[in-house]
Write a protein that holds these residues in place. Structure first.
Motif, PDB file in Angstrom:
ATOM      1  N   SER A  22       0.808  -1.215   0.000  1.00  0.00           N
ATOM      2  CA  SER A  22       0.000   0.000   0.000  1.00  0.00           C
ATOM      3  C   SER A  22       0.843   1.268   0.000  1.00  0.00           C
ATOM      4  O   SER A  22       0.329   2.358  -0.221  1.00  0.00           O
ATOM      5  CB  SER A  22      -0.940   0.007   1.210  1.00  0.00           C
ATOM      6  OG  SER A  22      -0.192   0.071   2.412  1.00  0.00           O
ATOM      7  N   SER A  23       2.152   1.140   0.269  1.00  0.00           N
ATOM      8  CA  SER A  23       3.007   2.323   0.281  1.00  0.00           C
ATOM      9  C   SER A  23       3.668   2.581  -1.062  1.00  0.00           C
ATOM     10  O   SER A  23       4.306   3.623  -1.235  1.00  0.00           O
ATOM     11  CB  SER A  23       4.086   2.165   1.363  1.00  0.00           C
ATOM     12  OG  SER A  23       4.923   1.067   1.056  1.00  0.00           O
ATOM     13  N   TYR A  24       3.530   1.625  -2.021  1.00  0.00           N
ATOM     14  CA  TYR A  24       4.253   1.859  -3.273  1.00  0.00           C
ATOM     15  C   TYR A  24       3.551   1.382  -4.539  1.00  0.00           C
ATOM     16  O   TYR A  24       3.979   1.724  -5.634  1.00  0.00           O
ATOM     17  CB  TYR A  24       5.651   1.230  -3.206  1.00  0.00           C
ATOM     18  CG  TYR A  24       5.679  -0.271  -2.994  1.00  0.00           C
ATOM     19  CD1 TYR A  24       5.552  -1.147  -4.055  1.00  0.00           C
ATOM     20  CD2 TYR A  24       5.852  -0.796  -1.723  1.00  0.00           C
ATOM     21  CE1 TYR A  24       5.578  -2.521  -3.862  1.00  0.00           C
ATOM     22  CE2 TYR A  24       5.886  -2.165  -1.517  1.00  0.00           C
ATOM     23  CZ  TYR A  24       5.762  -3.027  -2.588  1.00  0.00           C
ATOM     24  OH  TYR A  24       5.779  -4.384  -2.395  1.00  0.00           O
ATOM     25  N   ASN A  25       2.472   0.578  -4.453  1.00  0.00           N
ATOM     26  CA  ASN A  25       1.831   0.109  -5.682  1.00  0.00           C
ATOM     27  C   ASN A  25       0.322   0.256  -5.577  1.00  0.00           C
ATOM     28  O   ASN A  25      -0.350  -0.541  -4.911  1.00  0.00           O
ATOM     29  CB  ASN A  25       2.213  -1.343  -5.979  1.00  0.00           C
ATOM     30  CG  ASN A  25       1.858  -1.750  -7.405  1.00  0.00           C
ATOM     31  OD1 ASN A  25       0.724  -1.617  -7.839  1.00  0.00           O
ATOM     32  ND2 ASN A  25       2.847  -2.249  -8.144  1.00  0.00           N
ATOM     33  N   LEU A  26      -0.199   1.277  -6.232  1.00  0.00           N
ATOM     34  CA  LEU A  26      -1.614   1.631  -6.145  1.00  0.00           C
ATOM     35  C   LEU A  26      -2.518   0.540  -6.716  1.00  0.00           C
ATOM     36  O   LEU A  26      -3.464   0.086  -6.068  1.00  0.00           O
ATOM     37  CB  LEU A  26      -1.843   2.952  -6.897  1.00  0.00           C
ATOM     38  CG  LEU A  26      -3.284   3.432  -7.028  1.00  0.00           C
ATOM     39  CD1 LEU A  26      -3.780   3.938  -5.699  1.00  0.00           C
ATOM     40  CD2 LEU A  26      -3.384   4.533  -8.089  1.00  0.00           C
ATOM     41  N   VAL A  27      -2.230   0.109  -7.930  1.00  0.00           N
ATOM     42  CA  VAL A  27      -3.122  -0.813  -8.646  1.00  0.00           C
ATOM     43  C   VAL A  27      -3.171  -2.181  -7.970  1.00  0.00           C
ATOM     44  O   VAL A  27      -4.243  -2.738  -7.737  1.00  0.00           O
ATOM     45  CB  VAL A  27      -2.687  -0.950 -10.125  1.00  0.00           C
ATOM     46  CG1 VAL A  27      -3.482  -2.041 -10.831  1.00  0.00           C
ATOM     47  CG2 VAL A  27      -2.853   0.383 -10.837  1.00  0.00           C
TER      48      VAL A  27
ATOM     49  N   ALA B  47       1.982   8.293  -8.820  1.00  0.00           N
ATOM     50  CA  ALA B  47       3.097   9.203  -8.547  1.00  0.00           C
ATOM     51  C   ALA B  47       2.960   9.835  -7.163  1.00  0.00           C
ATOM     52  O   ALA B  47       3.947   9.984  -6.436  1.00  0.00           O
ATOM     53  CB  ALA B  47       3.169  10.278  -9.617  1.00  0.00           C
ATOM     54  N   LYS B  48       1.728  10.192  -6.784  1.00  0.00           N
ATOM     55  CA  LYS B  48       1.503  10.773  -5.457  1.00  0.00           C
ATOM     56  C   LYS B  48       1.827   9.772  -4.359  1.00  0.00           C
ATOM     57  O   LYS B  48       2.347  10.126  -3.298  1.00  0.00           O
ATOM     58  CB  LYS B  48       0.054  11.252  -5.323  1.00  0.00           C
ATOM     59  CG  LYS B  48      -0.265  12.481  -6.158  1.00  0.00           C
ATOM     60  CD  LYS B  48      -1.732  12.882  -6.014  1.00  0.00           C
ATOM     61  CE  LYS B  48      -2.059  14.122  -6.854  1.00  0.00           C
ATOM     62  NZ  LYS B  48      -3.484  14.495  -6.751  1.00  0.00           N
ATOM     63  N   MET B  49       1.512   8.494  -4.605  1.00  0.00           N
ATOM     64  CA  MET B  49       1.806   7.453  -3.619  1.00  0.00           C
ATOM     65  C   MET B  49       3.313   7.353  -3.384  1.00  0.00           C
ATOM     66  O   MET B  49       3.778   7.100  -2.274  1.00  0.00           O
ATOM     67  CB  MET B  49       1.254   6.097  -4.092  1.00  0.00           C
ATOM     68  CG  MET B  49       1.504   4.954  -3.128  1.00  0.00           C
ATOM     69  SD  MET B  49       0.798   3.383  -3.700  1.00  0.00           S
ATOM     70  CE  MET B  49      -0.913   3.598  -3.222  1.00  0.00           C
ATOM     71  N   LEU B  50       4.090   7.573  -4.453  1.00  0.00           N
ATOM     72  CA  LEU B  50       5.550   7.486  -4.369  1.00  0.00           C
ATOM     73  C   LEU B  50       6.191   8.857  -4.184  1.00  0.00           C
ATOM     74  O   LEU B  50       7.403   9.003  -4.365  1.00  0.00           O
ATOM     75  CB  LEU B  50       6.111   6.846  -5.641  1.00  0.00           C
ATOM     76  CG  LEU B  50       5.834   5.346  -5.827  1.00  0.00           C
ATOM     77  CD1 LEU B  50       6.221   4.911  -7.229  1.00  0.00           C
ATOM     78  CD2 LEU B  50       6.574   4.531  -4.796  1.00  0.00           C
ATOM     79  N   ALA B  51       5.377   9.858  -3.837  1.00  0.00           N
ATOM     80  CA  ALA B  51       5.845  11.251  -3.820  1.00  0.00           C
ATOM     81  C   ALA B  51       7.104  11.443  -2.996  1.00  0.00           C
ATOM     82  O   ALA B  51       8.094  12.024  -3.456  1.00  0.00           O
ATOM     83  CB  ALA B  51       4.735  12.164  -3.303  1.00  0.00           C
ATOM     84  N   GLU B  52       7.081  10.961  -1.759  1.00  0.00           N
ATOM     85  CA  GLU B  52       8.221  11.203  -0.875  1.00  0.00           C
ATOM     86  C   GLU B  52       9.464  10.515  -1.394  1.00  0.00           C
ATOM     87  O   GLU B  52      10.559  11.078  -1.405  1.00  0.00           O
ATOM     88  CB  GLU B  52       7.898  10.705   0.538  1.00  0.00           C
ATOM     89  CG  GLU B  52       8.968  11.081   1.551  1.00  0.00           C
ATOM     90  CD  GLU B  52       8.569  10.692   2.970  1.00  0.00           C
ATOM     91  OE1 GLU B  52       9.355  10.974   3.889  1.00  0.00           O
ATOM     92  OE2 GLU B  52       7.496  10.098   3.138  1.00  0.00           O
ATOM     93  N   ASP B  53       9.285   9.282  -1.853  1.00  0.00           N
ATOM     94  CA  ASP B  53      10.429   8.534  -2.384  1.00  0.00           C
ATOM     95  C   ASP B  53      11.003   9.229  -3.616  1.00  0.00           C
ATOM     96  O   ASP B  53      12.216   9.353  -3.773  1.00  0.00           O
ATOM     97  CB  ASP B  53       9.991   7.107  -2.727  1.00  0.00           C
ATOM     98  CG  ASP B  53      11.139   6.266  -3.246  1.00  0.00           C
ATOM     99  OD1 ASP B  53      11.855   5.680  -2.430  1.00  0.00           O
ATOM    100  OD2 ASP B  53      11.316   6.211  -4.488  1.00  0.00           O
TER     101      ASP B  53
END
Length: 822
Positions: free
Chosen positions: A668-673, A807-813
């Motif tokens: 849930s922290s890196y893959n939305l689909v 992209a928002k899910m991975l924003a910080e990374d």
């Protein structure tokens, strides 16, 4: 030979090694010559380069992070680093500050450095208090200073110089106050031991005071565990990894021994009426709005401690520890550490163990087989007083524990000695305290030290239920770039034990050795001589039997309580007796030739305990469930098959539901689909099950296990495609399963995913997720990439939205990686 000649025997390397990578460590008893291993040599060389660059006037003050797994010589690496950097001409006689966050770690490191002072060309100094710290740091050059980070807290005079009025709350009075600058020199290097810890945050507290006191210092971190993926500030402060030496490489090199894991969870039973009262009390306490999160956690911990420390449970744990340890110690000289939740539980468990084994107790610290290691004061309750010891007393007990010939066998601890304490002889860790992450990995590493040739591996015995936390620690470990598992499945050790057992059977295959078990006691000793004679008749039979049986006994020591091994323990006892006789004959021959006897004979050959005491209240949780113990990677194929075969289907359902939810949560922290896809499937299955549309068997076989397999396959898919987790996340965002998209082919979709990641990364700033202008530009770029590669027009807008959400899910990374690239 080629590596030796081209590596160590290279002129530059060998001269550097002799000058900077050999120490003569002096202890109270002797002096030990220690030479750097290759990973220490290369790490220090690289670390010196980064430090020189970081300390320049225009440098970024980030000298980097050295991650060397616990037990692989991290403290000595710090010594070698310090010894080399203090003589580097570019550093102009630097000051080195060695920083820890605990007094016992500060003492241990200071002792190591002091014992190696020849290499350092000076005697280190240890700060006694804040005033002393200022005094020894306020120098024009040079010096090796040891301190805890807490000594950088503000003092009264700092606040007065800033004209701050005092208030009652200690933390409030420091708001806006700056610490006095002790030194603004650029050639100060701060070596932070275990750099990932939370107190290195810069917002407030000790860390900020440290940087205010030494504003131009550079920082290097040494850690035995990887920086957690959620800890984004550590690498921002210290820089990138300089050198990584992970578990897998350390075990392969023989720098550490593998750690095995055994689950012996002690069941906790509460009377229903007491449970209701307990739950209500805790709920009432934690519902109060004025309680802080820390107070609520403390209340929750206290309630768990009350249950874990209940008298009946501790009786069962004590019996199991005594039984388990005696069985192990009967095979190979063993020493153990028991980790408890609290000082009270340490004392209570000690009492329960002594009740079973009164002769283990000793009033004097120089006597007794078991001790409690903890601190306290005269204000503590009376029952604590016999166990409270000062630094010198604890050190003396530590020396007893490290001595393989000393009668001290077991120590009980809460927090002390779980980090920094190095006792290679320790081979067993009994854990009855909830731990996770870096703390867990540091604790279990107490038993991974190499010790002579008598230690095949370390054993962690779990009474509290650590399997999931070990799995999470491994995920954190491998995601940080490390290889190897923190703890190995004990089935691996069982397999090794059986393999060696088969080796002995093969050597004796033409001889009726089983006749031994049909003979009368007075005839058995004679028959060992007959077996011995047969072994002597074989070419190299004596040497082969001694070698294989020796390895067998080491492997057996790790898994002696395992059901499959229990069936052959009498055979192993016979082989041990034969081996002892063979060794005596072999030693006689060596002594006749003027050679020394084997050190192994100096140790007593012990008879294997034949009658095991079984506690019905301490169980292996996987055995109880009717399945084989898995390795830490829970969702492997064998494990899923075993769950399907479980007799108790309801238990299987709950087990699988929890594991699948955990697996989905990690995504849930890196893959939305994939998170949505797997989560929807699981919730749909649970809904059908609860509504009675499917029974437990169908729920497991047609829903949960296939979903587990699907998650497992998804894990491999990105690797098979050659994509990292970010690229694969954008790949899944392209609706690759849609027939109109699928026809484009993996290669094109891979290329699109890689371009999307690059575009998003190049267009992100720190606050891009709340800036509409940046998001609009991103949308345009995403559309352009999709059109350029012929992505189906009717699916483009949905794909743009999904890619942007991804992209928002991975924003910080993405933002952090962009700053690193810059």
């Amino acid at each position: 030979m080629e590596f030796l000649i081209k590596g160590l025997c290279n002129k530059q390397v060998i001269l550097d090694s002799i000058k900077n990578f050999i120490v003569f460590e002096k202890t109270e008893k002797n002096t030990i010559k220690k030479i750097a291993q290759y990973h220490q040599y290369y790490a220090v060389r690289k670390a010196i380069e980064t430090a020189v660059k970081a300390t320049r006037t225009e440098g970024n003050k980030k000298a980097g992070i050295v991650w060397h797994t616990q037990g692989s010589g991290k403290s000595l690496s710090m010594v070698f680093y310090t010894g080399k950097i203090v003589t580097h001409p570019a550093m102009q006689n630097p000051t080195i500050v060695v920083l820890t966050d605990r007094n016992d770690l500060d003492d241990q490191l200071f002792e190591t450095f002091t014992n190696c002072n020849q290499l350092l060309r000076q005697l280190p100094k240890q700060a006694e208090n804040r005033h002393h710290l200022k005094e020894i740091l306020n120098v024009s050059s040079g010096g090796i200073v040891f301190t805890t980070i807490q000594k950088f807290q503000l003092e009264d005079d700092d606040a007065e110089k800033n004209n701050i009025s005092w208030v009652s709350e200690p933390k409030v009075k420091y708001i806006g106050v700056k610490a006095t600058v002790i030194s603004d020199r650029h050639n100060i290097v701060v070596i932070a031991d275990e750099a990932h810890r939370s107190q290195y945050g810069l917002l407030d507290g000790y860390a900020s005071r440290l940087r205010e006191s030494l504003p131009n210092a550079s920082y290097i971190g040494f850690t035995g565990t990887p920086i957690e993926s959620t800890d984004k500030s550590t690498q921002a402060i210290f820089g990138d990894y300089i050198h990584v030496y992970d578990i897998q490489q350390a075990v392969k090199d023989g720098a550490t021994v593998p750690i095995y894991y055994e689950s012996r969870v002690a069941k906790i039973a509460l009377d229903d009426s007491k449970k209701i009262i307990l739950d209500a009390t805790i709920e009432e306490l934690t519902e109060q709005e004025e309680l802080s999160n820390a107070q609520k956690l403390k209340a929750r911990w206290s309630s768990i401690e009350a249950v874990v420390g209940s008298k009946e449970r501790l009786k069962r744990v004590a019996l199991d520890i005594v039984t388990h340890f005696e069985k192990k110690d009967a095979i190979i000289n063993s020493k153990a550490m028991v980790v408890c939740m609290s000082r009270q539980i340490c004392v209570d468990l000690y009492s329960e163990i002594i009740a079973l084994k009164p002769h283990w107790h000793g009033d004097d610290d120089t006597k007794g087989s078991i001790k409690v290691i903890m601190t306290g004061s005269s204000a503590d309750v009376k029952e604590f007083q016999p166990h409270l010891r000062n630094k010198a007393q604890r050190k003396a007990i530590g020396e007893r524990l490290k001595d393989e010939n000393d009668g001290l066998k077991i120590v009980l601890v809460r927090d002390m000695w779980l980090t920094g304490f190095d006792a290679p002889v320790l081979n067993t860790l009994y854990v009855d305290k909830p731990m996770q992450g870096a703390n867990l990995m540091q604790a279990i590493a107490r038993v991974n030290r190499v010790f002579n040739n008598a230690k095949e591996g370390g054993l962690v015995v779990d009474y509290i239920g650590l399997a999931q936390y070990l799995k999470e620690a491994m995920i954190e470990y491998t995601s940080s770039g490390g290889q190897g598992s923190p703890a190995l499945d004990d089935e691996i050790a069982v397999a090794k034990c059986l393999e060696l057992y088969e080796g002995i059977l093969h050597q004796l295959r033409h001889f009726d050795w089983l006749k031994f078990f049909t003979l009368k006691p007075e005839e058995k000793l004679k028959y060992i001589g007959v077996i011995q004679e047969y072994i002597f008749s074989q070419e190299n039979g004596n040497e082969n039997f001694i070698e294989v049986s020796g390895k067998l006994l080491k492997a057996y020591a790790l898994v002696s309580s395992h059901e499959r091994i229990q069936k052959i323990k009498d055979h192993i006892a016979l082989f041990q007796a034969i081996r002892a006789r063979l060794l005596k004959f072999l030693e006689t021959g060596r002594l006749e030739k003027g050679k020394k006897s084997f050190s192994e004979i100096d140790l007593a050959i012990k008879q294997i305990v034949s009658d095991a005491i079984v506690s019905e209240n301490v169980v292996d949780i996987f055995d109880a469930a009717g399945i084989k113990r898995p390795d830490i990677s829970i969702l492997d194929e064998r494990f899923l098959e075993d769950v399907q075969k479980m007799e108790h289907k309801n238990l299987a359902v709950e087990l699988l539901k929890k594991l699948l939810r955990d697996e989905i949560k990690q995504r849930s922290s890196y893959n939305l689909v994939e998170t949505k896809q797997f989560s929807d499937k699981l919730e749909e299955a649970i809904k059908r099950y609860h509504n009675g549309q499917i029974d437990s068997v169908e729920f497991i076989e047609k829903w949960l296990v296939p979903l587990g397999n699907e998650i497992r396959e998804a894990e491999k898919r990105g690797q098979d495609l050659g994509l990292d987790f970010r690229e694969y996340a954008f790949y899944t965002a392209l609706e690759v399963n849609n027939s109109a998209v699928k026809i484009m082919g993996d290669e094109v979709l891979k290329h699109i995913a890689q371009e999307l990641l690059k575009t998003v990364r190049n267009n992100t700033t720190i606050d891009w997720t709340i800036k509409e202008s940046v998001q609009s530009a991103l949308r345009r770029n995403i559309r352009r990439i999709l059109r350029l590669h012929g992505y189906p027009p009717d699916l483009q807008e949905k794909a743009v939205d999904t890619v942007l959400e991804q992209a928002k899910m991975l924003a910080e990374d993405l933002s952090n990686s962009q700053r690193t690239d810059d």
